[in-house]
Design a protein around this motif. Structure first.
Motif, PDB file in Angstrom:
ATOM      1  N   THR A  98      56.787  56.692  61.019  1.00  0.00           N
ATOM      2  CA  THR A  98      57.647  55.763  61.765  1.00  0.00           C
ATOM      3  C   THR A  98      58.964  55.504  61.040  1.00  0.00           C
ATOM      4  OG1 THR A  98      56.645  53.787  60.754  1.00  0.00           O
ATOM      5  CG2 THR A  98      55.620  54.632  62.769  1.00  0.00           C
ATOM      6  N   GLU A 112      62.220  54.596  62.853  1.00  0.00           N
ATOM      7  CA  GLU A 112      62.405  53.213  63.292  1.00  0.00           C
ATOM      8  C   GLU A 112      62.959  52.337  62.165  1.00  0.00           C
ATOM      9  OE1 GLU A 112      59.171  51.655  65.726  1.00  0.00           O
ATOM     10  OE2 GLU A 112      58.433  53.709  65.940  1.00  0.00           O
ATOM     11  N   GLY A 115      55.370  48.661  63.605  1.00  0.00           N
ATOM     12  CA  GLY A 115      54.463  48.479  64.733  1.00  0.00           C
ATOM     13  C   GLY A 115      53.024  48.504  64.262  1.00  0.00           C
ATOM     14  N   SER A 116      52.161  49.152  65.008  1.00  0.00           N
ATOM     15  CA  SER A 116      50.749  49.214  64.632  1.00  0.00           C
ATOM     16  C   SER A 116      50.573  50.069  63.383  1.00  0.00           C
ATOM     17  CB  SER A 116      49.915  49.789  65.779  1.00  0.00           C
ATOM     18  OG  SER A 116      50.369  51.088  66.111  1.00  0.00           O
TER      19      SER A 116
END
Length: 474
Positions: free
Chosen positions: A267, A270, A380-381
């Motif tokens: 990620t 991001e 996020g997750s």
């Protein structure tokens, strides 16, 4: 007869050998140099060889396939996969595949547990696989070249291991000059150990002793040859020129975000987008800019994820630039242009803070005393450990560096923003840790690593195998 044969199977090794001053220094002493590389596109290397006065010899990797194990299998036979975080993560990723490799990974892990407990089985596996490394084609190539010294840059590679083994069978001195700081602890066990080593710094020297029983006068800490560029090649005019080429203001401050492959930081894009928004909204001041540099593995090869590229392009603005590595077509994976190291060194030299997810860029920044932030988290997750950026901090080489106290590890977007702000307010924060990291990881950082390597190899050629240890230690 050849004086020195460098075996180069990786683009990062070419940067260390071909783009440093090692070969010009050797040629200046009248020594002949051959670069032994795998078959494929060698046009770029050939043009440099013609300019610098060395030869490129190609060897068919087809000569290495007879009964050899795939690279992903080998660690199961020769390493404790369960106790090595880098290898364990690869195993956990592999067993989730719904194919023959996933099933085989489970079976090989059972064998791995047995090999770790039974020393006789482990020795038998090593001897069996070393026998498979013998190659008539490689042996004939080494005999044809008749090198006085063979230098391997990535001994875990089959081609390099085979050349090392054939050279040792012929009584030719072999030297290890490792292309990266993670090669000892994260890539699996080498089956052929070079006689002597040119290590980066004391940490690499200690790891050679711990993992391979090689120490004392068989190891010389030379520094990092391509890192000489950080000392000798960084100037304010070059920094300004690099920024202006990217469309940024040459005299304004900037952050440098060096990306990793999504295999390691899924990620990370991001995080990059978040930092870009902070810069655009003046969170770090009205003049702050951002340069984003994808890792070569981001844009080429099996670890690349091209879906990131449009998102990076959308970040471009008057304050955010994307500097893609200068890649070149080559038989060597992730090979870059000669100019790329100079561009990177100057972008690092001028940055206010260097952000990266655990690549060698941390050390590139530390040698220039640039503050480093490592965002080792998922946005996020949370991803499973084996796929998460969190695991990078557990890798042995990363954990060793982090414990030296020269970098800041962050675990959220908010922590990342605060860490950047702390360094912008006071760049001397963690400067003592950076000095310690530089000394321990990188050895002598005086811009003369190439001279030390060339001098050691020159003495080894002159004094022969029996005086090899003295050639390095003297």
């Amino acid at each position: 007869m050849t004086d020195i044969c460098f075996v180069v199977s990786h683009g990062f090794a070419a940067r260390m050998v071909v783009y440093s001053r090692v070969i010009p220094l050797l040629r200046g002493q009248g020594l002949s140099v051959v670069l032994l590389v795998p078959e494929g596109d060698t046009a770029h290397l050939n043009s440099i060889a013609e300019e610098m006065g060395f030869r490129v010899e190609v060897i068919s990797t087809g000569a290495l396939r007879g009964g050899r194990l795939s690279g992903w299998i080998r660690p199961y036979l020769f390493e404790d996969v369960g106790r090595n975080p880098a290898l364990r993560a690869k195993h956990l990723r592999s067993v989730r595949r719904m194919d023959a490799r996933g099933l085989a990974s489970r079976a090989f892990f059972v064998l791995n547990r047995a090999a770790c407990r039974i020393a006789r089985l482990r020795r038998a596996l090593v001897n069996w696989q070393r026998g498979k490394l013998r190659s008539r084609v490689v042996g004939e190539t080494v005999k044809k070249l008749r090198p006085a010294v063979v230098v391997s840059t990535y001994p875990v590679n089959d081609l390099e291991a085979s050349v090392l083994l054939e050279a040792q069978c012929l009584g030719i001195p072999t030297v290890g000059q490792l292309l990266s700081w993670d090669n000892i602890t994260s890539k699996g066990r080498w089956l052929v150990i070079p006689d002597l080593f040119l290590a980066w710094g004391s940490i690499m020297a200690e790891e050679l002793g711990r993992y391979y029983g090689v120490g004392g006068e068989r190891v010389m800490c030379t520094g990092v040859t391509h890192f000489d560029t950080h000392i000798n090649g960084v100037t304010r005019p070059r920094i300004v020129e690099s920024l202006e080429r990217l469309g940024l203001e040459g005299e304004r401050p900037y952050l440098l975000f060096g990306m990793s492959s999504p295999v390691f930081a899924p990620t990370e894009i991001e995080v990059v987008e978040h930092v870009a928004r902070l810069v655009e909204s003046d969170q770090f001041g009205a003049e702050m800019q951002l340069v984003v540099r994808p890792h070569p593995q981001n844009v080429m090869g099996s670890m690349a994820d091209m879906s990131w590229l449009p998102r990076l392009e959308m970040l471009r603005s008057s304050r955010v630039a994307v500097q893609f590595p200068l890649m070149v077509r080559s038989s060597l994976p992730w090979a870059t242009e000669r100019e790329d190291m100079l561009v990177l060194a100057n972008l690092i030299g001028g940055c206010s803070v260097c952000i990266n997810s655990g690549s060698t860029l941390s050390l590139d920044a530390i040698i220039q005393d640039r503050p480093v932030v490592l965002p080792l988290f998922d946005v996020g997750s949370q991803w499973p450990w084996w796929a998460s950026a969190r695991r990078i901090g557990d890798y042995i080489h990363q954990r060793t560096m982090i414990e030296l106290g020269g970098v800041t590890v962050t675990h959220s977007l908010e922590e990342t923003m605060r860490a950047i702000a702390v360094y912008l307010a006071d760049p001397s924060v963690h400067s003592a840790g950076r000095r310690l990291t530089r000394d321990r990881e990188l050895g002598p950082c005086d811009g003369r690593a190439s001279e030390r390597v060339a001098r050691a190899l020159q003495r080894l050629v002159a004094e022969g195998y029996s005086a090899g240890v003295r050639a390095l230690s003297g």
